[in-house]
Design a protein around this motif. Structure first.
Motif, PDB file in Angstrom:
ATOM      1  N   ARG A  15       1.466   0.553   6.018  1.00 28.72           N
ATOM      2  CA  ARG A  15       1.366   1.751   5.192  1.00 28.72           C
ATOM      3  C   ARG A  15       0.157   1.653   4.281  1.00 28.72           C
ATOM      4  N   LEU A  16      -0.253   0.438   3.977  1.00 31.71           N
ATOM      5  CA  LEU A  16      -1.537   0.191   3.316  1.00 31.71           C
ATOM      6  C   LEU A  16      -2.105  -1.084   3.887  1.00 31.71           C
ATOM      7  N   THR A  17      -3.248  -1.482   3.407  1.00 32.43           N
ATOM      8  CA  THR A  17      -3.866  -2.738   3.813  1.00 32.43           C
ATOM      9  C   THR A  17      -3.887  -3.643   2.600  1.00 32.43           C
ATOM     10  N   ALA A  18      -3.459  -4.888   2.767  1.00 36.81           N
ATOM     11  CA  ALA A  18      -3.417  -5.804   1.629  1.00 36.81           C
ATOM     12  C   ALA A  18      -3.745  -7.214   2.092  1.00 36.81           C
ATOM     13  N   HIS A  19      -4.360  -7.973   1.207  1.00 37.04           N
ATOM     14  CA  HIS A  19      -4.745  -9.345   1.530  1.00 37.04           C
ATOM     15  C   HIS A  19      -4.395 -10.273   0.379  1.00 37.04           C
ATOM     16  N   LEU A  20      -3.875 -11.445   0.721  1.00 39.32           N
ATOM     17  CA  LEU A  20      -3.575 -12.471  -0.279  1.00 39.32           C
ATOM     18  C   LEU A  20      -4.454 -13.683  -0.008  1.00 39.32           C
ATOM     19  N   PRO A  21      -5.283 -14.074  -0.985  1.00 38.79           N
ATOM     20  CA  PRO A  21      -6.092 -15.289  -0.832  1.00 38.79           C
ATOM     21  C   PRO A  21      -5.196 -16.528  -0.766  1.00 38.79           C
ATOM     22  N   SER A  36       9.646 -12.574   3.546  1.00 40.27           N
ATOM     23  CA  SER A  36       9.016 -12.219   2.276  1.00 40.27           C
ATOM     24  C   SER A  36       8.234 -13.396   1.734  1.00 40.27           C
ATOM     25  N   LYS A  45      10.504  -9.384  -6.877  1.00 44.12           N
ATOM     26  CA  LYS A  45       9.714  -8.701  -5.862  1.00 44.12           C
ATOM     27  C   LYS A  45       8.685  -9.622  -5.218  1.00 44.12           C
ATOM     28  N   LEU A  47       5.266 -10.743  -3.066  1.00 40.90           N
ATOM     29  CA  LEU A  47       3.887 -10.261  -2.994  1.00 40.90           C
ATOM     30  C   LEU A  47       3.713  -9.427  -1.736  1.00 40.90           C
ATOM     31  N   TRP A  49       5.850  -8.551   2.287  1.00 42.52           N
ATOM     32  CA  TRP A  49       7.125  -8.708   2.990  1.00 42.52           C
ATOM     33  C   TRP A  49       7.106  -7.875   4.264  1.00 42.52           C
ATOM     34  N   SER A  51      10.305  -5.769   6.234  1.00 47.41           N
ATOM     35  CA  SER A  51      11.732  -5.489   6.248  1.00 47.41           C
ATOM     36  C   SER A  51      12.248  -5.474   7.683  1.00 47.41           C
TER      37      SER A  51
ATOM     38  N   ALA B  43      16.828  -7.603   3.313  1.00 45.68           N
ATOM     39  CA  ALA B  43      15.389  -7.724   3.139  1.00 45.68           C
ATOM     40  C   ALA B  43      15.095  -8.557   1.897  1.00 45.68           C
ATOM     41  N   TYR B  44      14.331  -8.033   0.953  1.00 48.07           N
ATOM     42  CA  TYR B  44      13.952  -8.909  -0.158  1.00 48.07           C
ATOM     43  C   TYR B  44      14.772  -8.679  -1.411  1.00 48.07           C
ATOM     44  N   PRO B  96      -3.415 -15.943  -7.190  1.00 49.67           N
ATOM     45  CA  PRO B  96      -4.633 -15.138  -7.359  1.00 49.67           C
ATOM     46  C   PRO B  96      -4.361 -13.651  -7.239  1.00 49.67           C
ATOM     47  N   GLY B  97      -3.232 -13.265  -6.673  1.00 54.96           N
ATOM     48  CA  GLY B  97      -2.861 -11.849  -6.667  1.00 54.96           C
ATOM     49  C   GLY B  97      -3.304 -11.106  -5.441  1.00 54.96           C
ATOM     50  N   VAL B  99      -4.762  -7.896  -3.092  1.00 55.57           N
ATOM     51  CA  VAL B  99      -5.804  -6.876  -2.975  1.00 55.57           C
ATOM     52  C   VAL B  99      -5.248  -5.741  -2.127  1.00 55.57           C
ATOM     53  N   LYS B 100      -5.189  -4.538  -2.691  1.00 53.44           N
ATOM     54  CA  LYS B 100      -4.611  -3.398  -1.980  1.00 53.44           C
ATOM     55  C   LYS B 100      -5.657  -2.357  -1.646  1.00 53.44           C
ATOM     56  N   ASP B 101      -5.354  -1.574  -0.657  1.00 57.36           N
ATOM     57  CA  ASP B 101      -6.252  -0.489  -0.256  1.00 57.36           C
ATOM     58  C   ASP B 101      -5.410   0.609   0.369  1.00 57.36           C
TER      59      ASP B 101
END
Lengths: 223, 223
Positions: A15-21, A36, A45, A47, A49, A51, B43-44, B96-97, B99-101
């Motif tokens: 539904r979106l694009t996300a990246h975790l370093p 998750s 919550k 970072l 997940w 479902s 789920a979570y 580090p959190g 990154v969303k788009d």
DNA sequence: CCGTAAATGTCGTCG
DNA sequence: CGACGACGTTTACGG
């Protein structure tokens, strides 16, 4: 339930694009198939997940250390494990589930049983009065016989007033009921919601859950 | 982060009252102080939890095996451990959190930069146009100079139409702007929301995020 | 399966 | 700290 503590990167495309370093995180795989990824904060919550229903493919050989989680909608969660500090699995069995008390459904039942809380001589027409756009929490008549639609919330906010407004618009088209007044009943009513309600001629009342329950107990003992 | 697998009962008294009968569960204690109790599904979302800030008191002596979690508001979560199968702690450090788009803010920025997507000759007045009840996502003028208020959603549902309706009511009281038309823009518009919008004279348009982003990249290269 | 409404919603932002 | 709106809301409930 599988618990993995590992340094990892995560990519989600859906539904979106996300990246975790890369960082140390908890990866939680439940028996229902959900996955998750938790940091050590953000309450409960995760970072990232996925479902259920979804499938996890654990890479072997070339892409060892890469987990790919897919669901029907084509959403994709890719976890790349760089260093695993802990990995354990536990059979928990089926949970007997949660018993709740004090939510809106309960407030509605209590108020319906004690409709005169709203005023002497008031009578219940019915709970969950059906309309084309959904059920009205309580429909009743006041001492003068005028119809009143009651919307009940634990916390009264603007969307609750909007909801009641839609019901009133519809109910007032029914000549057997019209004119129908609105009553917004909640344990707590936000100022902006109250302003909007009053502006639309909707009355507001705050409910005391403890006292409603108290009287209910008394009634239960008397009858 | 502490991970405990244990047979336990849980009682929560706060915004509502809830009870969990004895069963095997995961108890997750995070560095931010939050505590959550998970079954092997859902789920979570935990069965019970306490969000930070809160304090955990682990019973000793008489009430050993009882954890009492308290917060400022007086909410209370009591976990009674009957049998502990696993108990480990892990230092994860700060994350580090994420990154969303692709969220609404990005849609809004893209559309504002390419306002002629809505029609040739359209001009942006401003994003986040302030009103007494909150900012309108985009205020613009069409080719004829008429004012248009745009509400942007990823998924267009009824509450978005209600929100835009309120803005329009307010904006139309301003003689410098009136008459103001409404435009409901979303990646996907639910049928019921579309019906309500059209009934209120609000136009609907579906946004193609990929194409908006694509054109944006082209523009970025050209200028 | 879709649609709506509730939620201990949670989470960010802005006043 | 409160108010407000977004959220990959999630989840339960009806048709």
């Amino acid at each position: 339930m599988r618990l993995v503590i590992a340094r990892c990167t995560v990519d989600y495309v859906g539904r979106l694009t996300a990246h975790l370093p890369s960082a140390l995180r908890l990866i939680l795989v439940k028996a229902d198939g959900s996955v998750s990824v938790h940091a050590d904060d953000r309450a409960y919550k995760p970072l990232n997940w996925m479902s259920p229903p979804c499938t996890v493919r654990e890479g072997t050989g070339e892409d060892a250390g890469t987990w790919t989680v897919l669901n029907k909608a084509g959403e994709r969660l890719v976890i790349t494990l760089e260093e695993t500090l802990h990995d354990s699995s536990h059979e928990l069995g089926v949970d007997p589930g949660l018993v709740k008390d004090g939510v809106e459904a309960h407030l509605q039942a209590l108020l319906a049983d004690q409709i005169e809380t709203l005023g002497p001589g008031w009578r219940l027409v019915r709970r969950e009065y059906p309309t084309a756009i959904g059920p009205v929490d309580i429909l009743c008549r006041d001492a003068a016989g005028a119809t009143v639609a009651v919307e009940i919330k634990r916390r009264g906010e603007i969307d609750g007033v909007e909801q009641l407004t839609r019901y009133l618009e519809l109910l007032n088209r029914d000549p057997r009921l019209a004119p129908v007044r609105g009553l917004f009943a909640a344990q707590e009513i936000k100022p902006q919601a109250r302003v909007l309600a009053i502006d639309r001629g909707i009355d507001c009342v705050t409910l005391d859950y403890e006292s409603l329950r108290g009287f209910d107990d008394v009634d239960a003992r008397l009858f």
